[in-house]
Enzyme design. Structure first.
Site, mmCIF file in Angstrom:
data_model
loop_
_atom_site.group_PDB
_atom_site.id
_atom_site.type_symbol
_atom_site.label_atom_id
_atom_site.label_comp_id
_atom_site.label_asym_id
_atom_site.label_seq_id
_atom_site.Cartn_x
_atom_site.Cartn_y
_atom_site.Cartn_z
ATOM 1 N N GLN A 28 0.831 -1.196 0.000
ATOM 2 C CA GLN A 28 0.000 0.000 0.000
ATOM 3 C C GLN A 28 0.869 1.251 0.000
ATOM 4 O OE1 GLN A 28 -1.104 -2.547 2.343
ATOM 5 N NE2 GLN A 28 -2.672 -3.161 0.866
ATOM 6 N N ASN A 82 -3.744 0.726 -3.074
ATOM 7 C CA ASN A 82 -3.045 -0.538 -3.257
ATOM 8 C C ASN A 82 -1.961 -0.373 -4.310
ATOM 9 O OD1 ASN A 82 -4.544 -2.273 -1.478
ATOM 10 N ND2 ASN A 82 -6.247 -2.157 -2.920
ATOM 11 N N CYS A 129 -6.445 1.232 5.978
ATOM 12 C CA CYS A 129 -5.229 0.414 5.998
ATOM 13 C C CYS A 129 -4.657 0.514 7.406
ATOM 14 C CB CYS A 129 -4.217 0.881 4.956
ATOM 15 S SG CYS A 129 -2.683 -0.085 4.980
ATOM 16 N N ASN A 160 -13.096 -1.155 3.812
ATOM 17 C CA ASN A 160 -12.853 -1.978 2.638
ATOM 18 C C ASN A 160 -13.547 -3.320 2.875
ATOM 19 O OD1 ASN A 160 -11.088 -2.692 4.688
ATOM 20 N ND2 ASN A 160 -9.248 -2.389 3.506
ATOM 21 N N ASN A 183 -11.300 -8.381 0.224
ATOM 22 C CA ASN A 183 -10.237 -9.077 0.928
ATOM 23 C C ASN A 183 -10.794 -10.418 1.395
ATOM 24 O OD1 ASN A 183 -8.098 -6.830 1.243
ATOM 25 N ND2 ASN A 183 -9.967 -5.862 2.007
ATOM 26 N N GLU A 217 -5.222 -10.238 0.134
ATOM 27 C CA GLU A 217 -5.683 -8.852 0.078
ATOM 28 C C GLU A 217 -6.132 -8.484 -1.323
ATOM 29 O OE1 GLU A 217 -3.954 -5.735 3.071
ATOM 30 O OE2 GLU A 217 -2.299 -6.666 2.006
ATOM 31 N N ARG A 218 -7.264 -7.823 -1.390
ATOM 32 C CA ARG A 218 -7.792 -7.293 -2.644
ATOM 33 C C ARG A 218 -6.757 -6.384 -3.305
ATOM 34 N NH1 ARG A 218 -12.519 -2.764 -2.435
ATOM 35 N NH2 ARG A 218 -10.890 -1.874 -1.130
ATOM 36 N N GLY A 237 -3.706 -5.061 9.161
ATOM 37 C CA GLY A 237 -4.477 -4.562 10.283
ATOM 38 C C GLY A 237 -5.972 -4.630 10.053
ATOM 39 N N SER A 238 -6.443 -4.155 8.889
ATOM 40 C CA SER A 238 -7.886 -4.158 8.648
ATOM 41 C C SER A 238 -8.422 -5.579 8.507
ATOM 42 C CB SER A 238 -8.224 -3.323 7.407
ATOM 43 O OG SER A 238 -7.665 -3.876 6.236
#
Length: 266
Positions: free
Chosen positions: A46, A64, A73, A150, A183, A201-202, A211-212
């Protein structure tokens, strides 16, 4: 054009920070893709851009490596929080993101805590393609979905190491149920307060830590009645802590480390 940057990582989830508070630099998607190329650019998962903000210490925007924007993020938020705290000599800052105002605090030299805001649980907020309950989706494996700014899709499995994260993650990311992609995470519950998490991750692929995604995985586990309010999350790259009381913001704590600084000259 010259772009100054700092590279950091959180449990191996690497990102770069570009400070635009004193110099406005355009960051179109094609430039972000060039910067994110691990062979020809800097390489990262990111990019976080800092700008000035009237009602917070700073404003953050995220992308991203493929140039797509995102609102949340957790790794880069913690990294920027550490940078701002070291600049100001304080142990707390507030950062405005697409998720609103995020309050960040320091817990030791490199342990940063962030209130990531409440999860979004309605199908239209995630978003999903059609109205449905989000605790159990009509997909093989009965995953749950939520949004932390997200989209996230969580599978609960018996043995996470046996999951082909790339094959399954890539397929679910682009499933028609998720109009903005998603994600994908796979969770093995070790105890009510401890999980093993693997992540797709997307727009970025397999991640050693996020983290998210950690927040979303714990939220979905709590919604299913599988987890306690505070959970240790064991990612491929290290350990994070996540707490959620079922109503308020999701509290994330974990390490972040500076790697190097540089200048990109195109």
């Amino acid at each position: 054009m010259m772009i100054a940057f700092e590279k950091m990582h959180a449990n191996g989830d690497d990102f770069i920070v570009v400070d635009l508070r004193h110099r406005d630099v355009p960051l179109p998607p094609e430039l972000i893709r060039r910067l994110g190329d691990r062979e020809r650019g800097i390489g990262f998962r990111q990019l976080a851009a800092i700008s000035r903000c009237d009602d917070a210490t700073a404003r953050l925007l995220f992308w991203n490596a493929d140039g797509t924007p995102l609102d949340a993020c957790g790794s880069a938020t913690r990294g920027v929080a550490l940078k701002l705290m070291e600049e100001s000599g304080t142990d707390a800052v507030t950062i405005r993101t697409g998720r609103g105002l995020l309050h960040c605090s320091r817990r030791g030299r490199t342990q940063i805590a962030v209130d990531m805001g409440p999860p979004l649980l309605h199908w239209s907020e995630i978003p999903l393609a059609t109205p449905m309950e989000t605790e159990i989706l009509p997909l093989v494996g009965d995953p749950a979905a939520c949004s932390m700014g997200n989209p996230h899709c969580t599978f609960f499995v018996e043995h996470v190491e046996q999951v082909d994260v790339e094959v399954r993650g890539r397929a679910i990311e682009t499933d028609p149920l998720f109009p903005e992609k998603t994600n994908v995470h796979f969770v093995q519950i070790l105890a009510r307060d401890r999980i093993r998490l693997r992540i797709w991750e997307r727009g970025a692929g397999i991640s050693s830590g996020s983290g998210s995604c950690s927040c979303a995985a714990v939220v979905n586990g709590i919604r299913r009645g599988l987890l306690a309010e505070t959970v240790e999350v064991q990612c491929d790259g290290g350990v994070l802590g996540v707490s959620w009381n079922g109503t308020d913001g999701v509290y994330l704590i974990g390490p972040v480390e500076p790697v190097f600084r540089g200048e990109w000259i195109s």
